[in-house]
Write an enzyme that holds these catalytic residues in place. Structure first.
Site, mmCIF file in Angstrom:
data_model
loop_
_atom_site.group_PDB
_atom_site.id
_atom_site.type_symbol
_atom_site.label_atom_id
_atom_site.label_comp_id
_atom_site.label_asym_id
_atom_site.label_seq_id
_atom_site.Cartn_x
_atom_site.Cartn_y
_atom_site.Cartn_z
ATOM 1 N N CYS A 214 0.835 -1.210 0.000
ATOM 2 C CA CYS A 214 0.000 0.000 0.000
ATOM 3 C C CYS A 214 0.867 1.257 0.000
ATOM 4 C CB CYS A 214 -0.969 -0.032 1.170
ATOM 5 S SG CYS A 214 -2.425 0.996 0.889
ATOM 6 N N HIS B 17 -3.542 -5.038 0.866
ATOM 7 C CA HIS B 17 -2.976 -5.420 2.158
ATOM 8 C C HIS B 17 -3.013 -6.938 2.343
ATOM 9 C CE1 HIS B 17 -2.256 -1.549 4.184
ATOM 10 N NE2 HIS B 17 -3.130 -1.118 3.310
ATOM 11 N N GLU C 31 -1.405 -8.758 4.289
ATOM 12 C CA GLU C 31 -1.246 -9.173 5.689
ATOM 13 C C GLU C 31 -2.585 -9.422 6.365
ATOM 14 O OE1 GLU C 31 -0.922 -6.175 4.585
ATOM 15 O OE2 GLU C 31 -1.669 -4.710 6.046
HETATM 16 N N1 LIG Z 1 -1.946 7.097 2.392
HETATM 17 C C1 LIG Z 1 -1.857 6.267 1.204
HETATM 18 C C2 LIG Z 1 -1.461 4.830 1.562
HETATM 19 C C3 LIG Z 1 -2.610 4.079 2.187
HETATM 20 C C4 LIG Z 1 -2.175 2.992 3.154
HETATM 21 O O1 LIG Z 1 -1.023 2.585 3.230
HETATM 22 N N2 LIG Z 1 -3.147 2.553 3.926
HETATM 23 C C5 LIG Z 1 -2.887 1.723 5.047
HETATM 24 C C6 LIG Z 1 -3.420 2.406 6.294
HETATM 25 C C7 LIG Z 1 -2.624 2.084 7.507
HETATM 26 C C8 LIG Z 1 -2.756 0.604 7.860
HETATM 27 O O2 LIG Z 1 -3.885 0.172 8.071
HETATM 28 O O3 LIG Z 1 -1.734 -0.089 7.848
HETATM 29 C C9 LIG Z 1 -3.182 6.244 0.467
HETATM 30 O O4 LIG Z 1 -4.208 6.534 1.115
HETATM 31 O O5 LIG Z 1 -3.194 5.916 -0.725
#
Ligand SMILES: N[C@@H](CCC(=O)NCCCC(=O)O)C(=O)O
Length: 248
Positions: free
Chosen positions: A116, A219, A221
């Protein structure tokens, strides 16, 4: 032997309401650590060292690098733009650390998996850019910020033929979760897009010249325990890290 995987945490410099408020605080969702541990690696949560020598020594003592997600956005000035929307920005400590680690990793062929915001950091570190806000800048009806729990799948992505990601997942399409409002705009010159959403939003980038240099916008994970393709992603990353020579 289990590989050491450097994991980048997020960092509140003391200017946020949550995550420690005015107290400078590192924080990291445990799922990132659990995925590495359960699939055969040893996670090492990295301090976002500002000292170049400290970064180099951290770098030489890991076999792979996992760049995690981040609610706040990368500062647009890192890809030559003025901030156009009032979203929170990632701390300079984190963005500086991650971009320099990505550049070292590409030069040394260290296996890297970006997730992400971590994928976005890979792209920006190597000269690419981002859509600062999909909803404001891209004509699409696809929801890239799902309201359902991140353990739920949200939409499909189409995976490029002959890509590393295709070889790992073994399928032309895979369903993913989605929790982002930004995305890759210009892919960095040394990378290629290897998955796209139905609306054309880039969902994965990779290098064709490295053993394992791959970023995904979703994600895994949250998905690896119940969805085999996302487990394969971590397994392939850890296999590549195992082949990394020990520190010189
Ligand atoms: N801010 C960027 C990246 C989004 C992101 O990495 N979201 C994960 C949120 C945190 C987490 O739950 O680990 C976008 O909004 O594109």
């Amino acid at each position: 032997m289990k590989p050491f995987i450097g994991v980048t945490p997020d960092f509140n410099a003391g200017d946020r309401k949550e995550w420690g408020g005015k107290e400078p605080t590192y924080f990291l969702r445990a799922r990132y650590v659990r995925a590495i541990e359960e699939l055969g690696g040893i996670p090492i949560v990295l301090p976002l060292a500002s000292d170049r020598e400290a970064r180099r020594r951290l770098f030489t003592n890991i076999h792979g690098l996992l760049l995690t997600g981040s609610g706040p956005d990368l500062p647009p000035n890192l890809y030559g733009e003025r901030q156009q929307y009032p979203f929170a920005l990632v701390s300079q400590r984190r963005s500086t650390f991650e971009l320099q680690m990505v550049q070292m990793a590409q030069a040394a062929d260290l296996p890297v998996l970006g997730i992400c915001g971590g994928m976005q950091a890979m792209n920006v570190a190597l000269g690419g850019s981002l859509f600062q806000d999909i909803a404001s800048q891209v004509q699409t009806t696809l929801k890239h910020r799902q309201t359902a729990r991140a353990t739920r799948l949200s939409h499909a992505v189409r995976i490029t033929q002959h890509s590393l990601l295709r070889r790992i997942l073994g399928a032309a399409t895979v369903r993913v979760n989605s929790s982002h409002h930004q995305s890759v705009k210009d892919v960095a010159p040394s990378l290629v897009a290897s998955a796209v959403a139905p609306d054309g939003i880039v969902e994965a980038i990779e290098s064709r010249k490295h053993r394992f240099f791959l970023g995904v916008q979703w994600h895994p994970e949250f998905l690896f325990e119940r969805h085999r393709p996302h487990r394969r992603l971590f397994e392939a990353f850890l296999r590549a890290a195992q082949r990394r020579p020990a520190a010189r």
